[in-house]
Design a protein around this motif. Structure first.
Motif, PDB file in Angstrom:
ATOM      1  N   GLN A 176       0.834  -1.199   0.000  1.00 32.81           N
ATOM      2  CA  GLN A 176       0.000   0.000   0.000  1.00 32.81           C
ATOM      3  C   GLN A 176       0.867   1.248   0.000  1.00 32.81           C
ATOM      4  O   GLN A 176       1.966   1.270   0.571  1.00 32.81           O
ATOM      5  N   LYS A 177       0.348   2.276  -0.647  1.00 35.05           N
ATOM      6  CA  LYS A 177       0.971   3.598  -0.631  1.00 35.05           C
ATOM      7  C   LYS A 177      -0.014   4.560   0.009  1.00 35.05           C
ATOM      8  O   LYS A 177      -1.144   4.708  -0.461  1.00 35.05           O
ATOM      9  N   HIS A 178       0.420   5.186   1.090  1.00 30.55           N
ATOM     10  CA  HIS A 178      -0.468   6.054   1.866  1.00 30.55           C
ATOM     11  C   HIS A 178      -0.011   7.505   1.757  1.00 30.55           C
ATOM     12  O   HIS A 178       1.195   7.785   1.705  1.00 30.55           O
ATOM     13  N   ARG A 179      -0.979   8.409   1.755  1.00 32.65           N
ATOM     14  CA  ARG A 179      -0.671   9.840   1.670  1.00 32.65           C
ATOM     15  C   ARG A 179      -1.359  10.583   2.808  1.00 32.65           C
ATOM     16  O   ARG A 179      -2.560  10.423   3.030  1.00 32.65           O
ATOM     17  N   ILE A 180      -0.566  11.408   3.505  1.00 34.85           N
ATOM     18  CA  ILE A 180      -1.075  12.288   4.547  1.00 34.85           C
ATOM     19  C   ILE A 180      -0.797  13.720   4.094  1.00 34.85           C
ATOM     20  O   ILE A 180       0.358  14.057   3.796  1.00 34.85           O
ATOM     21  N   PRO A 181      -1.805  14.575   3.998  1.00 39.15           N
ATOM     22  CA  PRO A 181      -1.555  15.955   3.550  1.00 39.15           C
ATOM     23  C   PRO A 181      -0.508  16.652   4.424  1.00 39.15           C
ATOM     24  O   PRO A 181      -0.603  16.634   5.652  1.00 39.15           O
ATOM     25  N   ALA A 182       0.495  17.249   3.760  1.00 39.51           N
ATOM     26  CA  ALA A 182       1.556  17.935   4.501  1.00 39.51           C
ATOM     27  C   ALA A 182       1.185  19.374   4.838  1.00 39.51           C
ATOM     28  O   ALA A 182       1.708  19.948   5.797  1.00 39.51           O
ATOM     29  N   ASN A 183       0.293  19.963   4.035  1.00 41.53           N
ATOM     30  CA  ASN A 183      -0.143  21.344   4.260  1.00 41.53           C
ATOM     31  C   ASN A 183       1.049  22.259   4.557  1.00 41.53           C
ATOM     32  O   ASN A 183       1.116  22.942   5.581  1.00 41.53           O
ATOM     33  N   LYS A 184       1.983  22.287   3.632  1.00 41.30           N
ATOM     34  CA  LYS A 184       3.231  23.021   3.845  1.00 41.30           C
ATOM     35  C   LYS A 184       2.990  24.510   4.069  1.00 41.30           C
ATOM     36  O   LYS A 184       2.058  25.086   3.521  1.00 41.30           O
ATOM     37  N   GLU A 185       3.857  25.091   4.865  1.00 45.12           N
ATOM     38  CA  GLU A 185       3.755  26.512   5.193  1.00 45.12           C
ATOM     39  C   GLU A 185       5.146  27.084   5.400  1.00 45.12           C
ATOM     40  O   GLU A 185       6.138  26.355   5.432  1.00 45.12           O
ATOM     41  N   LYS A 186       5.221  28.398   5.555  1.00 45.22           N
ATOM     42  CA  LYS A 186       6.510  29.027   5.813  1.00 45.22           C
ATOM     43  C   LYS A 186       6.965  28.718   7.240  1.00 45.22           C
ATOM     44  O   LYS A 186       6.135  28.622   8.148  1.00 45.22           O
ATOM     45  N   PRO A 187       8.279  28.563   7.458  1.00 41.44           N
ATOM     46  CA  PRO A 187       8.756  28.266   8.808  1.00 41.44           C
ATOM     47  C   PRO A 187       8.553  29.447   9.748  1.00 41.44           C
ATOM     48  O   PRO A 187       8.406  30.603   9.315  1.00 41.44           O
ATOM     49  N   LEU A 188       8.538  29.165  11.032  1.00 41.59           N
ATOM     50  CA  LEU A 188       8.425  30.204  12.047  1.00 41.59           C
ATOM     51  C   LEU A 188       9.615  31.136  11.982  1.00 41.59           C
ATOM     52  O   LEU A 188      10.735  30.734  11.625  1.00 41.59           O
ATOM     53  N   GLY A 189       9.385  32.375  12.353  1.00 48.45           N
ATOM     54  CA  GLY A 189      10.481  33.344  12.395  1.00 48.45           C
ATOM     55  C   GLY A 189      11.184  33.313  13.746  1.00 48.45           C
ATOM     56  O   GLY A 189      11.008  32.403  14.550  1.00 48.45           O
ATOM     57  N   GLY A 190      11.973  34.332  14.001  1.00 49.80           N
ATOM     58  CA  GLY A 190      12.700  34.394  15.263  1.00 49.80           C
ATOM     59  C   GLY A 190      13.999  33.620  15.199  1.00 49.80           C
ATOM     60  O   GLY A 190      14.418  33.120  14.150  1.00 49.80           O
ATOM     61  N   LYS A 191      14.645  33.503  16.345  1.00 50.39           N
ATOM     62  CA  LYS A 191      15.936  32.814  16.417  1.00 50.39           C
ATOM     63  C   LYS A 191      15.707  31.311  16.483  1.00 50.39           C
ATOM     64  O   LYS A 191      15.219  30.779  17.481  1.00 50.39           O
ATOM     65  N   ARG A 192      16.064  30.661  15.391  1.00 52.12           N
ATOM     66  CA  ARG A 192      15.890  29.213  15.317  1.00 52.12           C
ATOM     67  C   ARG A 192      17.146  28.575  14.737  1.00 52.12           C
ATOM     68  O   ARG A 192      17.901  29.208  13.993  1.00 52.12           O
ATOM     69  N   ARG A 193      17.340  27.325  15.085  1.00 49.10           N
ATOM     70  CA  ARG A 193      18.475  26.553  14.572  1.00 49.10           C
ATOM     71  C   ARG A 193      17.942  25.463  13.638  1.00 49.10           C
ATOM     72  O   ARG A 193      16.908  24.877  13.890  1.00 49.10           O
ATOM     73  N   TRP A 194      18.685  25.216  12.566  1.00 44.26           N
ATOM     74  CA  TRP A 194      18.317  24.197  11.590  1.00 44.26           C
ATOM     75  C   TRP A 194      19.341  23.064  11.616  1.00 44.26           C
ATOM     76  O   TRP A 194      20.544  23.308  11.632  1.00 44.26           O
ATOM     77  N   TYR A 195      18.830  21.846  11.600  1.00 40.21           N
ATOM     78  CA  TYR A 195      19.710  20.677  11.690  1.00 40.21           C
ATOM     79  C   TYR A 195      19.320  19.619  10.661  1.00 40.21           C
ATOM     80  O   TYR A 195      18.138  19.412  10.373  1.00 40.21           O
ATOM     81  N   ARG A 196      20.346  18.974  10.143  1.00 34.94           N
ATOM     82  CA  ARG A 196      20.149  17.773   9.319  1.00 34.94           C
ATOM     83  C   ARG A 196      20.516  16.566  10.182  1.00 34.94           C
ATOM     84  O   ARG A 196      21.607  16.488  10.733  1.00 34.94           O
ATOM     85  N   ILE A 197      19.590  15.636  10.306  1.00 38.03           N
ATOM     86  CA  ILE A 197      19.816  14.418  11.081  1.00 38.03           C
ATOM     87  C   ILE A 197      19.804  13.238  10.119  1.00 38.03           C
ATOM     88  O   ILE A 197      18.848  13.060   9.352  1.00 38.03           O
TER      89      ILE A 197
END
Length: 477
Positions: free
Chosen positions: A176-197
């Motif tokens: 089976q292939k399942h889809r859940i809507p991602a409803n993408k949006e712009k990221p939050l502002g302010g001081k944030r850190r981005w990481y690749r795991i």
């Protein structure tokens, strides 16, 4: 050792990209091969090919024998499966790919069939070599065969991976292939850190053969890492790609996330050491090379919405991974299992694939229904890509007895007759071609559907000799 004629054909196959759903080039290779030999062939709309060779003179009245293989392979470790080829490496009596899956499943069996077609010293009755498409990811080739595509009713299937076994049954499978809507949006502002795991180095493996070996699924581990952060901090998910193929246990994963600077960011960085320690404690020798790595990365332009991320996490927690039930009839054999093969973003959807197997078709359908209900419960949808029936051969048939006798007379031992927790096209053939009988044999192939896939060369020679002698006896009986 492996016969030169077989390995010459396999070397040619290694130079032809042949991922599931994209078998046009290898199908053309088969047609050209038949033309060079002056043999009759047929190619259907799904690129399945049957090549017909007349009987050895004097054996024209013998029963037609079908030789079955599939032409696609699971492409693990390839950057571009549509263009990348396999580079075989031989060491200590084994052949493997150079950092990729080898395609011995089912390239070796197909190479035997083609080598037989080119060898006029092999005694046989009328032979039909049929090679199907998309066996590894939906079996649409076998499912779509016309009822007159083959004429024979005894099938030698060269798609088995247990050298000392005649496979006499296989689990059904439902992808089976399942889809859940991602409803993408712009990221939050302010001081944030981005990481690749990233998670790398997992053993992965065949989602049927290896499902009971206690291996870690990178999909499940990705969920665990995200849950550890999500439960305490405001996390946003920009990217996720876990798993390599629907039919494989996920061996790797990559995620890009964002958290607030400060305490949350420090917690994310600590996940690398903490998670690697947990991996060693939880999986020990089963996953000695799997590692988690956390590094800073650049901000993304879009993220999955908070509700969509929550839906994904809730849903993944409900999906079964691994063995669901052991068989009470076949000791040590998995009866029912499920593998969450892939988790990734596609367009504006979070996509999850599941591969459910069982020797009991109703149980398989029930597990698949429960999975679909879990997806629907978070606003998602499910699509069935494949439903293949379970198959069980009569182990007391004269055909299987003859096959066993050939092993005993040539190799000095009798193979086991075993139903295996992987899916074969046999179920479709039994449904489509009434009265058909199937014996499935093959060389020793270890870790199929993974970058560790390898084949023991000496067993190729043994199965090649069994194959030739079985054809001879079927013609002369």
């Amino acid at each position: 050792m492996a016969p030169e004629a077989v390995m010459t054909v396999f070397d040619q196959l290694c130079h032809i990209p042949r991922p599931s759903h994209h078998e046009e080039k290898v199908a053309q290779f088969l047609c050209d091969y038949a033309e060079r030999l002056g043999l009759e062939y047929e190619r259907d709309a799904n690129n399945c090919v049957v090549i017909r060779k007349p009987a050895t003179p004097g054996y024209e009245k013998a029963e037609t024998i079908v030789v079955l293989n599939h032409m696609d392979m699971v492409c693990v470790g390839m950057d571009n499966p549509l263009k990348d080829t396999v580079c075989p490496v031989v060491s200590d009596g084994w052949m493997r790919g150079n950092g990729t899956s080898l395609g011995a499943d089912n390239g070796i069996g197909l190479s035997m069939a083609l080598a037989m077609l080119a060898d006029d010293t092999i005694v046989h009755g009328p032979v039909e070599v049929i090679t199907t498409t998309n066996e590894e990811d939906g079996m649409s080739g076998a499912a779509g065969l016309s009822k007159d595509f083959i004429r024979g009713r005894k099938v030698i299937n060269l798609d088995s991976e247990d050298y000392d076994t005649i496979t006499t049954g296989a689990a059904g499978a439902l992808i089976q292939k399942h889809r859940i809507p991602a409803n993408k949006e712009k990221p939050l502002g302010g001081k944030r850190r981005w990481y690749r795991i990233t998670l790398t180095g997992g053993k992965g493996g065949h989602s049927g053969v290896d499902i009971a070996k206690g291996r870690a699924s990178a999909v499940g581990l990705a969920w665990a890492i995200l849950a550890a952060i999500y439960n305490d901090y405001d996390l946003q998910l920009a990217y996720i790609n876990a798993g390599e193929a629907n039919a494989s246990i996920a061996a790797s994963a990559e995620m890009v996330i964002s958290v607030e600077s400060g305490e949350a960011a420090e917690m994310v960085k600590e996940q690398e050491e903490a998670f690697n320690r947990w991996l060693a404690e939880e999986y020990g020798d089963n996953e000695p090379d799997m590692r988690c790595h956390v590094e800073k990365t650049t901000p993304a332009k879009e993220v999955v919405s908070e509700q969509a991320f929550h839906n994904m996490m809730v849903c993944l927690e409900q999906l079964p991974q691994g063995v669901i039930k052991m068989s009470s009839q076949m000791e040590g054999t998995v009866e029912t299992s499920n593998n969450v093969g892939r988790l990734y973003l596609e367009g504006d959807d979070i996509v999850v694939t599941t591969h459910t197997r069982s020797f009991i078709d109703d149980d398989m359908r029930q597990v698949a229904k429960e999975i679909a209900n879990a997806i629907e419960g978070v606003g998602g949808t499910s699509q069935t890509l494949m439903e293949a029936p379970a198959w069980q051969e009569d182990t007391h048939s004269e055909f299987l007895k003859l096959t066993s006798d050939v092993f005993n007379d040539l190799l000095g031992w009798r193979p086991r007759m075993v139903a295996m927790h992987f899916v074969l096209e046999a179920g479709y053939f039994v449904e489509k071609f009434p009265g058909i009988q199937i014996a499935s044999i093959g060389p020793r192939i270890v870790e199929p559907h993974s970058a560790s896939e390898r084949v023991e060369l000496a067993t190729i020679g043994d199965i090649w000799n069994v194959f030739k002698e079985l054809l001879r006896r079927l013609a002369t009986n």
